[in-house]
Design a protein around this motif. Structure first.
Motif, PDB file in Angstrom:
ATOM      1  N   VAL A 303       0.863  -1.189   0.000  1.00  0.00           N
ATOM      2  CA  VAL A 303       0.000   0.000   0.000  1.00  0.00           C
ATOM      3  C   VAL A 303       0.895   1.234   0.000  1.00  0.00           C
ATOM      4  CG1 VAL A 303      -1.780   1.260   1.262  1.00  0.00           C
ATOM      5  CG2 VAL A 303      -1.793  -1.237   1.274  1.00  0.00           C
ATOM      6  N   PRO A 304       0.633   2.201  -0.880  1.00  0.00           N
ATOM      7  CA  PRO A 304       1.477   3.409  -0.913  1.00  0.00           C
ATOM      8  C   PRO A 304       1.560   4.069   0.464  1.00  0.00           C
ATOM      9  CG  PRO A 304      -0.014   3.377  -2.788  1.00  0.00           C
ATOM     10  CD  PRO A 304      -0.431   2.248  -1.904  1.00  0.00           C
ATOM     11  N   GLY A 305       2.774   4.436   0.870  1.00  0.00           N
ATOM     12  CA  GLY A 305       2.983   5.111   2.143  1.00  0.00           C
ATOM     13  C   GLY A 305       3.046   4.182   3.337  1.00  0.00           C
ATOM     14  N   ARG A 306       2.928   2.871   3.126  1.00  0.00           N
ATOM     15  CA  ARG A 306       3.005   1.906   4.227  1.00  0.00           C
ATOM     16  C   ARG A 306       4.064   0.850   3.904  1.00  0.00           C
ATOM     17  NH1 ARG A 306      -3.311   0.140   4.973  1.00  0.00           N
ATOM     18  NH2 ARG A 306      -4.278   2.234   4.763  1.00  0.00           N
ATOM     19  N   ASP A 307       4.447   0.100   4.927  1.00  0.00           N
ATOM     20  CA  ASP A 307       5.372  -1.005   4.719  1.00  0.00           C
ATOM     21  C   ASP A 307       4.646  -2.141   3.998  1.00  0.00           C
ATOM     22  OD1 ASP A 307       7.415   0.320   6.008  1.00  0.00           O
ATOM     23  OD2 ASP A 307       6.985  -0.597   7.966  1.00  0.00           O
ATOM     24  N   THR A 308       5.324  -2.750   3.063  1.00  0.00           N
ATOM     25  CA  THR A 308       4.784  -3.939   2.405  1.00  0.00           C
ATOM     26  C   THR A 308       4.719  -5.074   3.426  1.00  0.00           C
ATOM     27  OG1 THR A 308       5.681  -3.271   0.271  1.00  0.00           O
ATOM     28  CG2 THR A 308       5.154  -5.604   0.546  1.00  0.00           C
ATOM     29  N   VAL A 309       3.632  -5.832   3.394  1.00  0.00           N
ATOM     30  CA  VAL A 309       3.448  -6.883   4.400  1.00  0.00           C
ATOM     31  C   VAL A 309       2.998  -8.187   3.757  1.00  0.00           C
ATOM     32  CG1 VAL A 309       2.871  -5.260   6.241  1.00  0.00           C
ATOM     33  CG2 VAL A 309       1.040  -6.224   4.823  1.00  0.00           C
ATOM     34  N   LEU A 310       3.301  -9.269   4.456  1.00  0.00           N
ATOM     35  CA  LEU A 310       2.726 -10.569   4.135  1.00  0.00           C
ATOM     36  C   LEU A 310       1.393 -10.624   4.872  1.00  0.00           C
ATOM     37  CD1 LEU A 310       3.642 -13.212   2.632  1.00  0.00           C
ATOM     38  CD2 LEU A 310       4.248 -14.086   4.905  1.00  0.00           C
ATOM     39  N   MET A 311       0.302 -10.777   4.151  1.00  0.00           N
ATOM     40  CA  MET A 311      -1.012 -10.664   4.773  1.00  0.00           C
ATOM     41  C   MET A 311      -1.206 -11.725   5.854  1.00  0.00           C
ATOM     42  SD  MET A 311      -3.668  -9.585   1.761  1.00  0.00           S
ATOM     43  CE  MET A 311      -4.946  -9.315   2.993  1.00  0.00           C
ATOM     44  N   ASP A 312      -1.805 -11.309   6.953  1.00  0.00           N
ATOM     45  CA  ASP A 312      -2.071 -12.192   8.082  1.00  0.00           C
ATOM     46  C   ASP A 312      -3.456 -12.810   7.896  1.00  0.00           C
ATOM     47  OD1 ASP A 312      -2.080 -13.531  10.444  1.00  0.00           O
ATOM     48  OD2 ASP A 312      -2.422 -11.765  11.713  1.00  0.00           O
ATOM     49  N   ILE A 313      -3.504 -13.952   7.198  1.00  0.00           N
ATOM     50  CA  ILE A 313      -4.780 -14.628   6.963  1.00  0.00           C
ATOM     51  C   ILE A 313      -4.656 -16.084   7.416  1.00  0.00           C
ATOM     52  CG2 ILE A 313      -5.297 -13.149   4.984  1.00  0.00           C
ATOM     53  CD1 ILE A 313      -4.676 -15.566   3.179  1.00  0.00           C
ATOM     54  N   PRO A 314      -5.762 -16.678   7.860  1.00  0.00           N
ATOM     55  CA  PRO A 314      -5.717 -18.097   8.220  1.00  0.00           C
ATOM     56  C   PRO A 314      -5.406 -18.949   6.981  1.00  0.00           C
ATOM     57  CG  PRO A 314      -7.717 -17.053   9.054  1.00  0.00           C
ATOM     58  CD  PRO A 314      -7.096 -16.090   8.096  1.00  0.00           C
ATOM     59  N   VAL A 363       8.886 -10.040   0.286  1.00  0.00           N
ATOM     60  CA  VAL A 363       8.272  -8.823   0.820  1.00  0.00           C
ATOM     61  C   VAL A 363       9.146  -7.599   0.521  1.00  0.00           C
ATOM     62  CG1 VAL A 363       7.608  -7.638   2.950  1.00  0.00           C
ATOM     63  CG2 VAL A 363       6.956 -10.031   2.597  1.00  0.00           C
ATOM     64  N   SER A 364      10.451  -7.782   0.614  1.00  0.00           N
ATOM     65  CA  SER A 364      11.369  -6.667   0.335  1.00  0.00           C
ATOM     66  C   SER A 364      11.328  -6.237  -1.126  1.00  0.00           C
ATOM     67  CB  SER A 364      12.804  -7.054   0.706  1.00  0.00           C
ATOM     68  OG  SER A 364      12.904  -7.345   2.079  1.00  0.00           O
ATOM     69  N   ALA A 365      11.011  -7.181  -2.021  1.00  0.00           N
ATOM     70  CA  ALA A 365      11.045  -6.875  -3.458  1.00  0.00           C
ATOM     71  C   ALA A 365       9.745  -6.272  -3.973  1.00  0.00           C
ATOM     72  CB  ALA A 365      11.356  -8.152  -4.240  1.00  0.00           C
ATOM     73  N   VAL A 366       8.642  -6.435  -3.240  1.00  0.00           N
ATOM     74  CA  VAL A 366       7.335  -5.985  -3.739  1.00  0.00           C
ATOM     75  C   VAL A 366       7.071  -4.536  -3.346  1.00  0.00           C
ATOM     76  CG1 VAL A 366       4.842  -6.381  -3.642  1.00  0.00           C
ATOM     77  CG2 VAL A 366       6.417  -8.325  -3.697  1.00  0.00           C
ATOM     78  N   GLN A 367       6.621  -3.768  -4.332  1.00  0.00           N
ATOM     79  CA  GLN A 367       6.259  -2.368  -4.110  1.00  0.00           C
ATOM     80  C   GLN A 367       4.898  -2.102  -4.748  1.00  0.00           C
ATOM     81  OE1 GLN A 367       9.388   0.120  -5.747  1.00  0.00           O
ATOM     82  NE2 GLN A 367      10.914  -1.473  -5.348  1.00  0.00           N
ATOM     83  N   ALA A 368       4.274  -1.007  -4.344  1.00  0.00           N
ATOM     84  CA  ALA A 368       2.997  -0.600  -4.939  1.00  0.00           C
ATOM     85  C   ALA A 368       3.295   0.089  -6.261  1.00  0.00           C
ATOM     86  CB  ALA A 368       2.228   0.309  -3.989  1.00  0.00           C
ATOM     87  N   ASP A 369       3.688  -0.691  -7.235  1.00  0.00           N
ATOM     88  CA  ASP A 369       4.163  -0.170  -8.512  1.00  0.00           C
ATOM     89  C   ASP A 369       3.397  -0.849  -9.645  1.00  0.00           C
ATOM     90  OD1 ASP A 369       5.659   1.158 -10.398  1.00  0.00           O
ATOM     91  OD2 ASP A 369       7.608   0.567  -9.580  1.00  0.00           O
ATOM     92  N   ASP A 370       3.784  -0.559 -10.871  1.00  0.00           N
ATOM     93  CA  ASP A 370       3.174  -1.190 -12.030  1.00  0.00           C
ATOM     94  C   ASP A 370       3.320  -2.712 -11.907  1.00  0.00           C
ATOM     95  OD1 ASP A 370       2.261  -1.284 -14.949  1.00  0.00           O
ATOM     96  OD2 ASP A 370       4.209  -2.309 -15.019  1.00  0.00           O
ATOM     97  N   PRO A 371       2.240  -3.476 -12.092  1.00  0.00           N
ATOM     98  CA  PRO A 371       2.311  -4.940 -11.909  1.00  0.00           C
ATOM     99  C   PRO A 371       3.370  -5.622 -12.775  1.00  0.00           C
ATOM    100  CG  PRO A 371       0.032  -4.244 -11.976  1.00  0.00           C
ATOM    101  CD  PRO A 371       0.848  -3.040 -12.318  1.00  0.00           C
ATOM    102  N   HIS A 372       3.576  -5.172 -14.018  1.00  0.00           N
ATOM    103  CA  HIS A 372       4.601  -5.775 -14.869  1.00  0.00           C
ATOM    104  C   HIS A 372       5.999  -5.548 -14.279  1.00  0.00           C
ATOM    105  CE1 HIS A 372       2.022  -7.008 -18.202  1.00  0.00           C
ATOM    106  NE2 HIS A 372       1.346  -5.881 -17.999  1.00  0.00           N
ATOM    107  N   THR A 373       6.211  -4.326 -13.786  1.00  0.00           N
ATOM    108  CA  THR A 373       7.501  -4.016 -13.165  1.00  0.00           C
ATOM    109  C   THR A 373       7.729  -4.866 -11.929  1.00  0.00           C
ATOM    110  OG1 THR A 373       7.362  -1.729 -13.968  1.00  0.00           O
ATOM    111  CG2 THR A 373       8.890  -2.165 -12.152  1.00  0.00           C
TER     112      THR A 373
END
Length: 407
Positions: A303-314, A363-373
């Motif tokens: 999410v822009p302006g937040r830390d990228t996270v691994l979602m906490d889901i069951p 998690v470190s590699a993922v950003q809120a950027d263009d999906p292809h990028t």
């Protein structure tokens, strides 16, 4: 004939079936030429190659000289039955000097008048993949030298059969890949998306898959899953599961209910296959997502302006494993310009490290950027080179304005 003449004749026979020119022929032509040569060298009237259908446990007449009707009629011999079936089961040569109906189950052999038979197993990588046999219309006693030469021919046929089988399975697997993995993702208002698929083995497809589809309610379904195993067998199971999930998605807008229905299908029709799946639904206004996991790793949310996270889901049990579980749903907001990335375990798992290391790198590699990028960055920084397991990655980003769609 003196000893030197005997040796020269043996050498001539060996050269005839190990001729390098045979390797330059296509597989059907090679098998055909091998049969013609062995029939001449051994002075037989017939020569037949039957290849093993491992799923049906039957030998299938594939090439023949003198008994072409066996190929035209698609003769199949169960392993363990009849002359050829006994050879495949015992993995040893068999000689029948005086053929009777008790020795063979193919009526064509009796109708043609074959009197004596010699057969040997065809091996590839240590496994029996077929049977090669020759026959004569007059009674004959085959000897040790005949067996040795026929086994030499069978070894060449085994190489050709292995190539033929590998090419056929690869072609079938690639055809499945083209039909089951979307050639391009749908264009949906308010969303941009990209995907990657990388096979971890020679056949080019396996049990990993991803899918995106709009639903009549206005919701959008996103699936990523993994059927254990590689190659054509896993791809076939994957195709059936993918189709079933699409059908159940039309029944319910509850991802947990969809996976529950899919779990029943897997238990009944795909028993023994270990399958994981993550089913995500994006709301018509693109502002929310619903997720349910059947043994699948959780997605990454940027999410822009937040830390990228691994979602906490069951993470509930995989499909078809153990007692039917109570499946859960997680619903969360999807802010504008947010990116959701789903993936299969081949991206982050390594034999020489714990999975947490791979997840942290992802998690470190993922950003809120263009999906292809994002997909390109993830594949270059996280995926193992060369891949040792199939990898599927699906990235979806919500654009600033969602569609004005009513459910």
């Amino acid at each position: 004939m003196d000893e030197q003449a005997v040796m020269r004749e043996r050498l001539r026979r060996m050269e005839a079936v190990t001729d390098a020119a045979l390797s330059r022929l296509g597989v059907p032509e090679m098998l055909d030429e091998l049969l013609e040569r062995v029939r001449v060298l051994l002075g037989t009237d017939t020569a037949v190659i039957l290849l093993l259908d491992p799923h049906a446990r039957q030998l299938v007449a594939t090439a023949a000289k003198g008994l072409e009707a066996e190929v035209r009629q698609g003769v199949r011999i169960p392993v363990g039955q009849g002359f050829a079936g006994r050879i495949a089961q015992s993995r040893l040569p068999v000689i029948v000097s005086d053929v009777t109906s008790a020795d063979v189950i193919s009526p064509i052999l009796l109708e043609t008048g074959v009197r004596s038979l010699l057969g040997v197993p065809i091996f590839a990588a240590g496994d029996v993949v077929g049977v090669l046999h020759v026959g004569t219309f007059t009674r004959r006693r085959f000897g040790a030298e005949d067996i040795a030469l026929l086994q030499l021919v069978a070894d060449r046929a085994g190489v050709a059969a292995h190539i033929r089988s590998a090419k056929a399975e690869q072609q079938a697997a690639l055809s499945l890949q083209r039909s089951l993995l979307p050639p391009q993702l749908p264009e949906l208002a308010g969303l941009s998306m990209a995907a990657r698929y990388l096979p971890g083995h020679e056949f080019g497809v396996g049990g990993d898959w991803y899918d995106v589809f709009p639903l009549p309610s206005g919701w959008t379904g996103l699936v990523i899953g993994d059927v254990s195993g590689h190659g054509l067998a896993s791809a076939v199971v994957m195709g059936r599961i993918r189709s079933a999930l699409r059908a159940y998605a039309l029944v319910s807008d509850d991802p947990a209910e969809v996976l529950t229905l899919l779990d029943r299908k897997v238990r009944h029709f795909e028993a023994g296959s270990l399958t994981t799946a993550l089913y995500t639904m994006i709301s018509p206004d693109r502002a929310a997502v619903r997720l349910s996991s059947a043994g699948h790793l959780p997605p990454v949310l940027a999410v822009p302006g937040r830390d990228t996270v691994l979602m906490d889901i069951p993470v509930n049990a995989p499909l078809g494993v153990g007692h039917p579980p109570r499946r859960s749903v997680t619903e969360t907001a999807l802010p504008p310009r947010s990116l959701l990335l789903s993936y299969t375990d081949g991206l982050v798992e390594r034999r020489d490290r714990i999975i947490d290391v791979g997840l942290k790198a992802l998690v470190s590699a993922v950003q809120a950027d263009d999906p292809h990028t994002v997909c390109s960055l993830v594949m270059s920084e996280v995926a193992q080179d060369p891949a040792t397991d199939d990898i599927a990655v699906l990235a979806v980003r919500r654009e600033t304005a969602g569609p004005a769609v009513s459910p």
